[in-house]
Design an enzyme around this catalytic site. Sequence first.
Site, mmCIF file in Angstrom:
data_model
loop_
_atom_site.group_PDB
_atom_site.id
_atom_site.type_symbol
_atom_site.label_atom_id
_atom_site.label_comp_id
_atom_site.label_asym_id
_atom_site.label_seq_id
_atom_site.Cartn_x
_atom_site.Cartn_y
_atom_site.Cartn_z
ATOM 1 N N PHE A 1 44.371 32.679 31.456
ATOM 2 C CA PHE A 1 43.435 33.802 31.470
ATOM 3 C C PHE A 1 43.103 34.154 30.019
ATOM 4 C CE2 PHE A 1 42.254 38.322 31.926
ATOM 5 C CZ PHE A 1 41.177 38.124 32.782
ATOM 6 N N ASP B 1 53.140 33.968 32.765
ATOM 7 C CA ASP B 1 52.259 35.010 33.280
ATOM 8 C C ASP B 1 52.163 34.827 34.793
ATOM 9 O OD1 ASP B 1 50.121 36.529 34.186
ATOM 10 O OD2 ASP B 1 48.930 36.226 32.372
ATOM 11 N N TYR C 1 48.110 45.001 40.494
ATOM 12 C CA TYR C 1 46.933 45.441 41.270
ATOM 13 C C TYR C 1 46.286 44.313 42.064
ATOM 14 C CZ TYR C 1 44.718 43.965 36.871
ATOM 15 O OH TYR C 1 44.341 43.275 35.753
ATOM 16 N N LYS C 2 46.801 43.095 41.919
ATOM 17 C CA LYS C 2 46.268 41.977 42.703
ATOM 18 C C LYS C 2 47.061 41.871 44.001
ATOM 19 C CE LYS C 2 44.857 39.456 38.526
ATOM 20 N NZ LYS C 2 43.405 39.417 38.746
ATOM 21 N N ARG D 1 35.508 32.218 44.234
ATOM 22 C CA ARG D 1 36.946 32.361 44.497
ATOM 23 C C ARG D 1 37.186 33.088 45.825
ATOM 24 N NH1 ARG D 1 40.171 35.002 39.580
ATOM 25 N NH2 ARG D 1 39.056 36.853 40.324
#
Lengths: 398, 398
Positions: free
Chosen positions: B114, B185, B210-211, B357
């Site tokens: 990322f 990560d 939050y995912k 996605r």
Amino acid sequence: MPIDFAATKARFHLPEGVVYLDGNSLGPMVRAAPARVERAVTQEWGGMLIRGWNQAGWMTQPRALGDRIARLIGAEAGSVVLGDTLSIKVYQALASALEMNPQRRVILSDTGNFPSDLYMAEGLCRTLGGQYRLKTVAPEDVLSAIDETVAVTMITEVDYRTGRRHNMAEITKRAHEMGALTVWDLAHSAGAVPVDLAGVRADFAVGCTYKYLNSGPGGPAFIYVAPRHAETARPALSGWLGHEAPFAFDLDYRPGRGIERMRVGTPPVLQLAALEAALEVWEGVDMREVHARSLRLQDLFIKGVESRAPMLQLATPRSHLMRGSQVSFRHPEGYAIMQALIAEGVIGDFRAPDILRFGFTPLYIDEDDVARAVGVLGRIMDQSSWDRPGFKARAAVT
Amino acid sequence: MPIDFAATKARFHLPEGVVYLDGNSLGPMVRAAPARVERAVTQEWGGMLIRGWNQAGWMTQPRALGDRIARLIGAEAGSVVLGDTLSIKVYQALASALEMNPQRRVILSDTGNFPSDLYMAEGLCRTLGGQYRLKTVAPEDVLSAIDETVAVTMITEVDYRTGRRHNMAEITKRAHEMGALTVWDLAHSAGAVPVDLAGVRADFAVGCTYKYLNSGPGGPAFIYVAPRHAETARPALSGWLGHEAPFAFDLDYRPGRGIERMRVGTPPVLQLAALEAALEVWEGVDMREVHARSLRLQDLFIKGVESRAPMLQLATPRSHLMRGSQVSFRHPEGYAIMQALIAEGVIGDFRAPDILRFGFTPLYIDEDDVARAVGVLGRIMDQSSWDRPGFKARAAVT
């Protein structure tokens, strides 16, 4: 139009029987906060899901609320952004300032600064390598300690323990004359005293929102970068939301425009919603009037305490020019005295080793509150036990 | 006992008519979240005021919730703490790791990482001085690129675009053999795939909540430090809540015990309340079962899309061993196709230049959702316009 302080007080929720003199630590809840947070949770997150980033304005909120805070601290529009914690923002501001003054190696601060600022500066110096150092002097020696070695001053305007206020204009001017930059910590200033960042030509400023601005526990911090530096300051904490084009997902970092580059990661949407509700109360409020009234309440409190409880020793300067929105007294049994006060519904707080702190926040504190606090404190101090040799102060836990 | 996925689905609020395949970006709200946040706002903040730090457990919550996440990522109890954003936690982990491997100067990452991780590493290298550098290689070359120059690897286990999954055990083993440390990560791993940090002997790990963990927009990040390093890792972001005795207000920093030292500033109490509600759903959930079911849903989706919309090209590896909880397809008109899907209530997202996605999160997504998504996508692709030369992809905005 003068502020209607009774009307602003009615906009806060204050528990029955409580006189809350700790808004300098955690501001109370505005009555509009629960509904605003509920909206952020159920309608925005629950209903919009990922679309909330655009539809609910989550992405632009850190700047929009930054502009509302900017007005309260004398900052230019577009020069303030919210995010992270105050400690992180201190690190960002210091790292940028040091890079902008590359010939110098000293961060100057004072022993009255909030320790986390000093810790963050220490950590930054370690990361930068051995040649950088943090120099701390007594608060009254700051002005004379600004010399040609100082890269940046890091000063908290209002002392978290004593409430003593620095002269921001004078220190900033001196710093610039000596070729230093300034980082001002406004933790005990924003929403407490009139601040004129643009007027004094401050370089960087940081602050928190959960004290005088009433954003709730863990509310985000803010950072200010003077517009003249905003396109040159290089963020050391170079996160994706500070990138020129976060959603291009480039592999290389390019700082965003102006204050945007001081953003790091995903903004705390729920905390920002609470802040938004709190800032409604600040609309149109003149900070000079707020501070003038705070000083009147402080004077009333000082006079009352010195009359009713003369064994408490004033720790705050008497001069109005050297005061924030807080009055502190010293007593060797300060911790136990504060516990007794809290048990009676008068909430201030204690800072080791012997400081009792009381915040005077006119948006929700009035003369009746002051009178009640003085009365309760007087009765507590009338108990003879405070002077018995066997009565030991307990260790602070909060 | 196997997971009752219908029961877990009933614990989420999903808007009527929506198939939510974007839990890999922002997880949906659990039904218990509004009441838990409301309690944090009105009863804790509103009612307890400053006393909430002790009475409501605000101060210890980052560790308590860290322990609940620890179980989901195979971490030892007491080795995970919440706070800040993922970018900040990346910086903390990298800075500590570099200091623990002082003879080396290279951070190794890959081009599938990322971008914010890469940006933070760049920023850290700049701050550390010219001798440090970030080296990025293609994802498939990571293993062979770990040599004696590498101080630390910084790898995101599951690629945010393609969903390709690295072999954490193999990379960690290789890194240790070559004398490097590892920072993992887990942004697309925690709550998505079984992770065994202790088992693979990972050194540091970071992630967001939050995912897949459904903590809500702006929910805090977490950091893991292996217990064998916890008393030696030195935090570069040395904030007061990571101090050995935060409320002693000492002028000098001394790192706190173990993982406590990775705390920085005031925890985001309202966001943590939402996380607490979300983690209730994860109690007793076996990550192996969650991931196995996700793979079944993914396979169903891949098969359906390849049959109904063969012009979409699979970007995710077919091997189950190389997959997270997300399936990605490529198409030159990906942005417009995703907009059309969202307009029909099938929410995934788009990543430049051409990636669609779709997240498969079994706690609230089932076979019916997959069938509906395939059907809608098929109908959209049946429109001939996608292949007209004049139909240009618009720029991504989210």
